[in-house]
Design a protein around this motif. Sequence first.
Motif, short mmCIF file in Angstrom:
data_model
loop_
_atom_site.label_atom_id
_atom_site.label_comp_id
_atom_site.label_asym_id
_atom_site.label_seq_id
_atom_site.Cartn_x
_atom_site.Cartn_y
_atom_site.Cartn_z
N VAL A 120 0.83 -1.22 0.00
CA VAL A 120 0.00 0.00 0.00
C VAL A 120 0.85 1.26 0.00
O VAL A 120 0.40 2.32 -0.43
N VAL A 121 2.08 1.13 0.52
CA VAL A 121 3.03 2.24 0.39
C VAL A 121 3.77 2.00 -0.92
O VAL A 121 4.51 1.03 -1.04
N ASN A 122 3.51 2.84 -1.88
CA ASN A 122 4.05 2.62 -3.22
C ASN A 122 4.68 3.90 -3.76
O ASN A 122 3.97 4.82 -4.20
N LEU A 131 0.39 11.37 -6.23
CA LEU A 131 0.76 12.20 -5.07
C LEU A 131 1.00 13.64 -5.50
O LEU A 131 0.71 14.58 -4.76
N ASP A 136 8.03 9.09 -5.79
CA ASP A 136 7.91 10.00 -4.65
C ASP A 136 8.20 9.18 -3.39
O ASP A 136 7.51 8.20 -3.13
N GLY A 145 8.15 10.41 -0.26
CA GLY A 145 7.69 11.17 0.90
C GLY A 145 7.32 10.31 2.11
O GLY A 145 7.44 10.75 3.25
N ALA A 146 6.89 9.07 1.85
CA ALA A 146 6.45 8.21 2.95
C ALA A 146 7.61 7.65 3.75
O ALA A 146 7.42 7.17 4.87
N SER A 193 2.46 8.68 11.81
CA SER A 193 1.74 9.21 10.64
C SER A 193 0.38 9.66 11.14
O SER A 193 -0.29 8.92 11.85
N HIS A 234 -2.60 14.13 3.64
CA HIS A 234 -1.56 13.80 2.65
C HIS A 234 -1.24 12.33 2.47
O HIS A 234 -0.34 11.98 1.72
N ILE A 235 -1.97 11.42 3.13
CA ILE A 235 -1.63 9.99 2.98
C ILE A 235 -2.75 9.32 2.17
O ILE A 235 -3.91 9.29 2.60
N ILE A 236 -2.37 8.81 1.01
CA ILE A 236 -3.35 8.41 0.01
C ILE A 236 -3.50 6.88 -0.05
O ILE A 236 -2.50 6.16 -0.19
N ASP A 254 9.39 4.43 9.39
CA ASP A 254 8.71 5.43 8.56
C ASP A 254 7.79 4.75 7.54
O ASP A 254 6.63 5.13 7.36
N THR A 278 3.36 4.71 7.74
CA THR A 278 2.48 5.09 6.63
C THR A 278 1.60 3.90 6.23
O THR A 278 0.39 4.07 6.00
N ILE A 307 -2.63 3.54 6.38
CA ILE A 307 -3.49 3.27 5.22
C ILE A 307 -4.36 2.02 5.43
O ILE A 307 -5.54 2.00 5.09
P1 AMP Z 1 4.22 9.89 6.26
O1 AMP Z 1 3.97 11.22 6.87
O2 AMP Z 1 5.55 9.28 6.57
O3 AMP Z 1 3.12 8.90 6.58
O4 AMP Z 1 4.25 10.05 4.70
C1 AMP Z 1 3.33 10.85 4.00
C2 AMP Z 1 3.86 11.16 2.62
O5 AMP Z 1 4.00 9.92 1.91
C3 AMP Z 1 2.96 12.01 1.77
O6 AMP Z 1 3.25 13.37 1.93
C4 AMP Z 1 3.27 11.54 0.35
O7 AMP Z 1 4.43 12.17 -0.16
C5 AMP Z 1 3.62 10.06 0.55
N1 AMP Z 1 2.50 9.14 0.36
C6 AMP Z 1 1.19 9.33 0.65
N2 AMP Z 1 0.48 8.23 0.36
C7 AMP Z 1 1.36 7.32 -0.14
C8 AMP Z 1 1.24 5.98 -0.63
N3 AMP Z 1 0.09 5.31 -0.66
N4 AMP Z 1 2.38 5.36 -1.06
C9 AMP Z 1 3.57 6.00 -1.05
N5 AMP Z 1 3.74 7.26 -0.59
C10 AMP Z 1 2.65 7.90 -0.13
#
Ligand code: AMP
Length: 347
Positions: free
Chosen positions: A115-117, A124, A180, A182-183, A256, A272-274, A299, A303, A307
Motif C-alpha cells: 500500500v506504500v508505493n 501524489l 515520490d 515522501g512516505a 503518521s 496527505h496519505i493516500i 517510517d 504510513t 493506510i
Molecule cells: P508519512 O507522513 O511518513 O506517513 O508520509 C506521507 C507522505 O507519503 C505524503 O506526503 C506523500 O508524499 C507520501 N504518500 C502518501 N500516500 C502514499 C502511498 N500510498 N504510497 C507512497 N507514498 C505515499
Amino acid sequence: MRRFLLLTALLLFLVPAAAAAENSRYTYTFYGSFDTVIILTGYAPSQDAFDAAAALCEEEFRRLDDLYTPYLHSEAGNNLWALNNGAWKEPMPTDPDLIGLILFCREQQAAISPVVNPALGRVLMLWHDARMLAEENPAEAAVPDPEKLRSAAGHADFSCVVVDEEAGTVFYTDPKLRLDFGAVAKGYAAGLVAERLRGMLPSFSINAGGNIVLCGAPENRSGAWKVGIQDPNKTLYGDVTTLGWIERTDGAIVTSGDYQRFFVVDGVAYHHIIDPGTLQPARSVRAVTVITPDSGTADFLSTACFILPYEESRALVESLPDTEALWVLPDGTVTWTEGFGLHALDE
Ligand code: AMP
Ligand code: MG
C-alpha cells in the motif's frame, strides 16, 4: 522536572542529567532539510566533540534531502527530480544512497505491504498541487479531478523501475511513471545519519519533525529517553498536546497522522496519505505511532499502518519482531500493543 517540550508530531521530553555524568548534554536545532525542524540531542565529552557531530548531522540531512526531493533540481548530481525528468529516456546514473532507498522500498513492500508505493508519484503530485493551491488561495481549494487521478494511477507499477546496481543506474520502463519517497525518505535518511553519528557520540537522539531515532542510554536519572506521543485531537499550538509518553534507550519512533498536512474543501479535511485503492486520503485511523529498531522501516511502517484497515494494521504490527504501535481511531479511541509502554501524562 521536564526541561522543555518540542512541539512536533512526537515530543521529546528531556530529563535532568545525573550529578555524576561523565558527559554533558548538548542540543543543536536546524531548519531547512526535509521541510522540518531537526533536533540533535547528544551526550558528549566536550562542546567541540558535540559540534563536530552536529555539523556532520546537518550536512548529511541537507545532502540526503537534496538527493531525495522530487521537487527541485540538484547541483550535486542526478537526484530524484533528475530521475523523474530523464530516467524514462535512458538508464540514468545516480547516487548509491538513492539506489539504496529504491531497493529498501522494494524490500519493505514485500515484507510489510504494497500500500506504500513510491511509484504513485503522479497521483501524489496531483494531491500535492491541490494542497499548495489551497494554501495559496483557500477560497479556490478543490480536490483533484478523479479522472486525472485514475489516469495517473495507471502509471504506478514500481516494478517498472529498473535498477542496475553494478552500473549504478536507474531506468523507468514506463515513461509516465514518477517516483515520490515522501512516505519513507525522512526516516530512511535519519537512519543513515544515525549510523554516521554512532561512533562520534556515546548516546544521542535525532528528532526529525517527529521521526525519532534513539541511540544509546542517555546519562540522565532514568537512563532512558522520554518521548511524548502527539494527540491528534488537540491543536499543535495548544498547551496540552500529548496522549502520554514512552521511555526507550534505542530504536525508532515514527507517527503518521491526518493532522500533519491537509487542506479543507467544503468543510472536509483532505490530508496527505493516500489510499492506493481509492486514490483518496485514507480514513481508517486518525494517527498511528510505531516503534521498531530501524528508522527507515519505522517510517515505511507508520504510513502502511495508517493506510491499512485498523485490524489488518494491528495484525501486521503483531507479526513483526520487536515492533509496537499505538493507534488513534476515527472515534477517538486510543489503543496500543502490549509492549508499547504508554505512560499517562501525570506519571
Ligand atoms: P508519512 O507522513 O511518513 O506517513 O508520509 C506521507 C507522505 O507519503 C505524503 O506526503 C506523500 O508524499 C507520501 N504518500 C502518501 N500516500 C502514499 C502511498 N500510498 N504510497 C507512497 N507514498 C505515499
Ligand atoms: Mg512514513
